[in-house]
Design an enzyme around this catalytic site. Structure first.
Site, PDB file in Angstrom:
ATOM      1  N   HIS A   6      -5.788   2.789   0.851  1.00 45.15           N
ATOM      2  CA  HIS A   6      -5.131   4.012   1.352  1.00 45.15           C
ATOM      3  C   HIS A   6      -5.931   4.700   2.470  1.00 45.15           C
ATOM      4  O   HIS A   6      -5.395   5.048   3.518  1.00 45.15           O
ATOM      5  CB  HIS A   6      -4.945   5.035   0.233  1.00 45.15           C
ATOM      6  CG  HIS A   6      -4.201   4.519  -0.959  1.00 45.15           C
ATOM      7  ND1 HIS A   6      -3.238   3.556  -0.882  1.00 45.15           N
ATOM      8  CD2 HIS A   6      -4.275   4.853  -2.276  1.00 45.15           C
ATOM      9  CE1 HIS A   6      -2.754   3.312  -2.085  1.00 45.15           C
ATOM     10  NE2 HIS A   6      -3.374   4.087  -2.947  1.00 45.15           N
TER      11      HIS A   6
ATOM     12  N   ASP B 264       0.918  -1.137   0.000  1.00 43.44           N
ATOM     13  CA  ASP B 264       0.000   0.000   0.000  1.00 43.44           C
ATOM     14  C   ASP B 264       0.956   1.184   0.000  1.00 43.44           C
ATOM     15  O   ASP B 264       1.490   1.551   1.054  1.00 43.44           O
ATOM     16  CB  ASP B 264      -0.881   0.013   1.250  1.00 43.44           C
ATOM     17  CG  ASP B 264      -1.881   1.165   1.188  1.00 43.44           C
ATOM     18  OD1 ASP B 264      -1.527   2.212   0.603  1.00 43.44           O
ATOM     19  OD2 ASP B 264      -2.992   1.033   1.698  1.00 43.44           O
ATOM     20  N   HIS B 265       1.199   1.749  -1.162  1.00 37.98           N
ATOM     21  CA  HIS B 265       2.341   2.669  -1.250  1.00 37.98           C
ATOM     22  C   HIS B 265       2.156   3.906  -0.378  1.00 37.98           C
ATOM     23  O   HIS B 265       3.120   4.598  -0.069  1.00 37.98           O
ATOM     24  CB  HIS B 265       2.668   3.026  -2.711  1.00 37.98           C
ATOM     25  CG  HIS B 265       1.733   4.018  -3.314  1.00 37.98           C
ATOM     26  ND1 HIS B 265       0.580   3.663  -3.931  1.00 37.98           N
ATOM     27  CD2 HIS B 265       1.795   5.363  -3.384  1.00 37.98           C
ATOM     28  CE1 HIS B 265      -0.044   4.749  -4.348  1.00 37.98           C
ATOM     29  NE2 HIS B 265       0.674   5.790  -4.037  1.00 37.98           N
TER      30      HIS B 265
HETATM   31  N1  LIG Z   1       0.328   2.327 -12.521  1.00 43.60           N
HETATM   32  C1  LIG Z   1       0.188   2.723 -11.293  1.00 43.60           C
HETATM   33  O1  LIG Z   1       0.422   3.891 -10.977  1.00 43.60           O
HETATM   34  C2  LIG Z   1      -0.252   1.759 -10.213  1.00 43.60           C
HETATM   35  C3  LIG Z   1      -0.551   2.280  -8.949  1.00 43.60           C
HETATM   36  C4  LIG Z   1      -0.898   1.397  -7.932  1.00 43.60           C
HETATM   37  C5  LIG Z   1      -0.941   0.045  -8.170  1.00 43.60           C
HETATM   38  N2  LIG Z   1      -0.667  -0.448  -9.415  1.00 43.60           N
HETATM   39  C6  LIG Z   1      -0.709  -1.906  -9.604  1.00 43.60           C
HETATM   40  O2  LIG Z   1       0.529  -2.321 -10.151  1.00 43.60           O
HETATM   41  C7  LIG Z   1       0.346  -3.401 -11.051  1.00 43.60           C
HETATM   42  C8  LIG Z   1       0.911  -3.003 -12.411  1.00 43.60           C
HETATM   43  O3  LIG Z   1       0.225  -1.865 -12.877  1.00 43.60           O
HETATM   44  P1  LIG Z   1       0.630  -1.129 -14.229  1.00 43.60           P
HETATM   45  O4  LIG Z   1      -0.141   0.151 -14.245  1.00 43.60           O
HETATM   46  O5  LIG Z   1       2.095  -1.075 -14.394  1.00 43.60           O
HETATM   47  O6  LIG Z   1      -0.007  -2.117 -15.319  1.00 43.60           O
HETATM   48  P2  LIG Z   1       0.325  -2.189 -16.864  1.00 43.60           P
HETATM   49  O7  LIG Z   1       0.901  -0.912 -17.352  1.00 43.60           O
HETATM   50  O8  LIG Z   1      -0.900  -2.734 -17.512  1.00 43.60           O
HETATM   51  O9  LIG Z   1       1.481  -3.294 -16.920  1.00 43.60           O
HETATM   52  C9  LIG Z   1       1.240  -4.660 -16.761  1.00 43.60           C
HETATM   53  C10 LIG Z   1       2.542  -5.405 -16.977  1.00 43.60           C
HETATM   54  O10 LIG Z   1       2.294  -6.803 -16.860  1.00 43.60           O
HETATM   55  C11 LIG Z   1       2.796  -7.461 -18.024  1.00 43.60           C
HETATM   56  N3  LIG Z   1       1.987  -8.626 -18.328  1.00 43.60           N
HETATM   57  C12 LIG Z   1       0.642  -8.721 -18.350  1.00 43.60           C
HETATM   58  N4  LIG Z   1       0.278  -9.982 -18.660  1.00 43.60           N
HETATM   59  C13 LIG Z   1       1.418 -10.686 -18.852  1.00 43.60           C
HETATM   60  C14 LIG Z   1       1.708 -12.025 -19.191  1.00 43.60           C
HETATM   61  N5  LIG Z   1       0.734 -12.917 -19.375  1.00 43.60           N
HETATM   62  N6  LIG Z   1       2.985 -12.402 -19.290  1.00 43.60           N
HETATM   63  C15 LIG Z   1       3.995 -11.509 -19.081  1.00 43.60           C
HETATM   64  N7  LIG Z   1       3.791 -10.213 -18.756  1.00 43.60           N
HETATM   65  C16 LIG Z   1       2.520  -9.812 -18.646  1.00 43.60           C
HETATM   66  C17 LIG Z   1       2.694  -6.419 -19.113  1.00 43.60           C
HETATM   67  O11 LIG Z   1       3.556  -6.786 -20.166  1.00 43.60           O
HETATM   68  P3  LIG Z   1       3.340  -6.323 -21.710  1.00 43.60           P
HETATM   69  O12 LIG Z   1       4.001  -4.975 -21.798  1.00 43.60           O
HETATM   70  O13 LIG Z   1       4.023  -7.373 -22.469  1.00 43.60           O
HETATM   71  O14 LIG Z   1       1.849  -6.289 -21.919  1.00 43.60           O
HETATM   72  C18 LIG Z   1       3.151  -5.188 -18.357  1.00 43.60           C
HETATM   73  O15 LIG Z   1       4.545  -5.191 -18.214  1.00 43.60           O
HETATM   74  C19 LIG Z   1      -1.144  -3.683 -11.056  1.00 43.60           C
HETATM   75  O16 LIG Z   1      -1.418  -4.682 -10.112  1.00 43.60           O
HETATM   76  C20 LIG Z   1      -1.754  -2.371 -10.595  1.00 43.60           C
HETATM   77  O17 LIG Z   1      -3.005  -2.577  -9.988  1.00 43.60           O
HETATM   78  C21 LIG Z   1      -0.313   0.384 -10.424  1.00 43.60           C
END
Ligand SMILES: NC(=O)c1ccc[n+]([C@@H]2O[C@H](COP(=O)([O-])OP(=O)(O)OC[C@H]3O[C@@H](n4cnc5c(N)ncnc54)[C@H](OP(=O)(O)O)[C@@H]3O)[C@@H](O)[C@H]2O)c1
Length: 514
Positions: free
Chosen positions: A267, A204-205
């Site tokens: 949060h 939970d950042h």
């Molecule tokens: N972004 C934020 O600010 C934020 C904030 C809080 C929490 N989070 C959490 O952090 C996590 C990541 O979020 P994100 O925003 O970075 O998501 P994202 O941009 O959709 O990235 C998802 C990542 O997972 C990879 N991926 C998905 N399916 C895959 C598979 N079958 N095999 C290998 N790689 C796979 C994708 O690779 P490809 O590039 O190959 O599709 C990509 O690198 C999530 O759980 C989200 O809820 C994110």
């Protein structure tokens, strides 16, 4: 001679008076799954570099990316460098970069590929042999929530979660941890069947933020707040997390989730727990988490959810001189979506300290300003001696902890207005991080990644907290799902729907306009 600390790090410059040195990570590697994603690029990789730049990673530290791109180690290193240069907090230093780059590896594959996980195992073993990472590996799952279980299972079936004497394996799970109580339990069963509970780090950042940790300092390092931090003096508490942006391109993630699941469950309830909990006997993880759990377990939901909750969806319109799209017209959304972009709830806490003090929580997108704050609002003085001399109703005292973006705290109190009359008006006394400290605050992810590598869990909620939080949020979700109506529309740049104002008005209160 260089001394070795409890984590096995050595540093020839060790000065025993420098307390930072006990917080240098020992030999280890960090594997990031989802390394091409938004979070990894903008936050995790830059945080790793910032830690390296602050001298908090050991020379042997290795960073392994796992992803579906046909990249060599060098290609991946070039991507890492790009995101460091674009997003790191600290200046780019060629020497730091060179050392970090030597430990960068890439493993190509999808989460369903046994071959790729086999390759990952070989990569980690060779890092242990070549760079001395000593079998200590952290796996960061920055992946879509639906993949958490699959990645854990793959780690298990390829023997990557197994430890032996003197080696550790840890797993880091991003939020959201489940989408309700049932799914959180199911996910937990899988994760804790692969990794022991003390090796699971749930992110939970918010807990990595300086200002959130400062709630504990403010309350428990001072004498003046605690005596009045209770139902005898506090009228109510408002916890706000407002964003001025909309959903943008995140339809896939947000639709069906909404403000309550996205930020209240984690949060805002963590902020409530830190604000309301009793003093822990120490800041050890077990003591801190036990106190947070006690207060979450004491939360009482309103009997009538229709009166004590509000939800809304932003419409299109103008915000800050810019024309913005309404939620239902955002690309990729179901135009009939009932997902809320604003949620507000009233909670009570059944403890002697808080009986009768409502905690109002609200979170929303496309609101008037980006701000997260906790406002502890006090009761009015019992006898307003100066009332006759005032032509306005001066307010209640408040302690406001500003979590972001203007990090600090404010105390609001009445003061005499200069002049010949005894007129009293509200003023504020302000503490700002930027004014009081020269060093800038580390990003939350710097602190959290370092804590994972050190194996220090206080800033990571354990499963019981996650369950208790879903128990609070689920009834609101079920109630909203039972309604046959859309969430109430609200204008961009406003402070949410009218029903949110009514929620407080019926209790004779108003929301703060931060
Ligand atoms: N972004 C934020 O600010 C934020 C904030 C809080 C929490 N989070 C959490 O952090 C996590 C990541 O979020 P994100 O925003 O970075 O998501 P994202 O941009 O959709 O990235 C998802 C990542 O997972 C990879 N991926 C998905 N399916 C895959 C598979 N079958 N095999 C290998 N790689 C796979 C994708 O690779 P490809 O590039 O190959 O599709 C990509 O690198 C999530 O759980 C989200 O809820 C994110």
């Amino acid at each position: 001679m260089a001394a070795e600390d409890k984590h096995g790090s050595t540093n020839p410059l060790r000065d025993p008076r420098d307390r930072r040195l006990s917080r240098i990570a020992g030999p280890s590697s960090l594997v990031i799954f989802g390394v091409t994603g938004d979070l990894a690029r903008k936050k995790l990789i830059p945080a790793v570099y910032d830690l390296a730049n602050r001298g908090l990673l050991p020379p042997s530290f290795s960073l392994v990316g796992f992803g579906r791109r046909p990249w060599s180690n060098e290609d991946f290193a070039a991507q890492v460098k790009e995101s460091v240069q674009a997003h790191a907090r600290t200046d780019f230093d060629e020497n730091v970069w060179k050392q970090l780059a030597e430990g960068i590896r890439f493993v190509e594959g999808g989460f369903d590929s046994d071959e790729a996980f086999g390759q990952l195992k070989e990569t980690l073993e060779s890092l242990d042999a070549e760079r001395g990472t000593r079998g200590n590996h952290a796996f960061y799952l920055s992946v879509p929530p639906k993949s958490f279980e699959q990645v854990c299972q793959q780690l298990s079936s390829h023997g990557l979660a197994e430890t032996s004497e003197g080696k550790w394996r840890r797993v880091v799970i991003e939020k959201p941890f489940g989408h309700d109580l049932q799914s959180a339990r199911e996910l937990n069963n899988v994760v804790e069947s692969v990794f022991p509970a003390d090796s699971v780090f749930r992110i939970d950042h918010y807990l990595g933020k300086e200002t959130v940790q400062n709630i504990l300092a403010l309350r428990f390092a001072n004498q003046m707040f605690e005596p009045i931090w209770n139902a005898n003096f506090v009228d109510h508490v408002q916890i706000t997390m407002a964003e001025d942006i909309g959903i943008g391109g995140r339809a896939g993630y947000y639709d069906g989730v909404g403000a309550a699941r996205d930020v209240i469950q984690n949060h805002l309830l963590q902020l409530l727990a830190l604000t309301a909990m009793e003093e822990p006997i120490s800041f050890d993880a077990d003591h801190l988490r036990a106190e947070k759990e006690k207060v979450l377990a004491a939360v009482r939901l309103p009997a009538d959810l229709s009166k004590h909750s509000a939800r809304g969806q932003y419409t299109g319109g103008w915000q800050g001189g810019e024309k913005v799209t309404g939620f239902l017209e955002e690309e990729g959304f179901n135009p009939d979506s009932t997902t809320e972009t604003f949620a507000a709830v009233r909670l009570d806490i059944n403890t002697r300290r808080w009986a009768g003090v409502p905690f109002y929580l609200r979170a929303g997108k496309r609101l008037g300003r980006r701000v997260t704050e906790i406002a502890v609002v006090f009761k009015r003085a019992p006898n307003l001696l100066f009332r006759d001399h005032n032509d306005h109703d001066f307010g209640q005292n408040a302690v406001v902890i500003r979590v972001q973006p203007d990090e600090g705290a404010t105390i609001r109190f009445g003061s005499k207005v200069p002049g010949t009359q005894m007129e009293v008006r509200d003023v504020s006394m302000d503490f700002g991080y930027g004014h009081s400290f020269t060093e800038s605050s580390p990003e939350a992810y710097e602190r959290l990644i370092l804590d994972v590598l050190l194996g220090e869990p206080p800033l990571f909620p354990r499963h019981q907290e996650v369950e208790l939080s879903w128990k609070i949020v689920d009834p609101f979700e079920e109630y909203w799902a039972s309604l046959d109506t859309q969430p109430e529309p609200y204008a961009p740049g406003s402070w949410g729907p009218d029903s949110a104002d009514e929620l407080l008005a019926q209790d004779g209160r108003t929301w703060r306009r931060p």
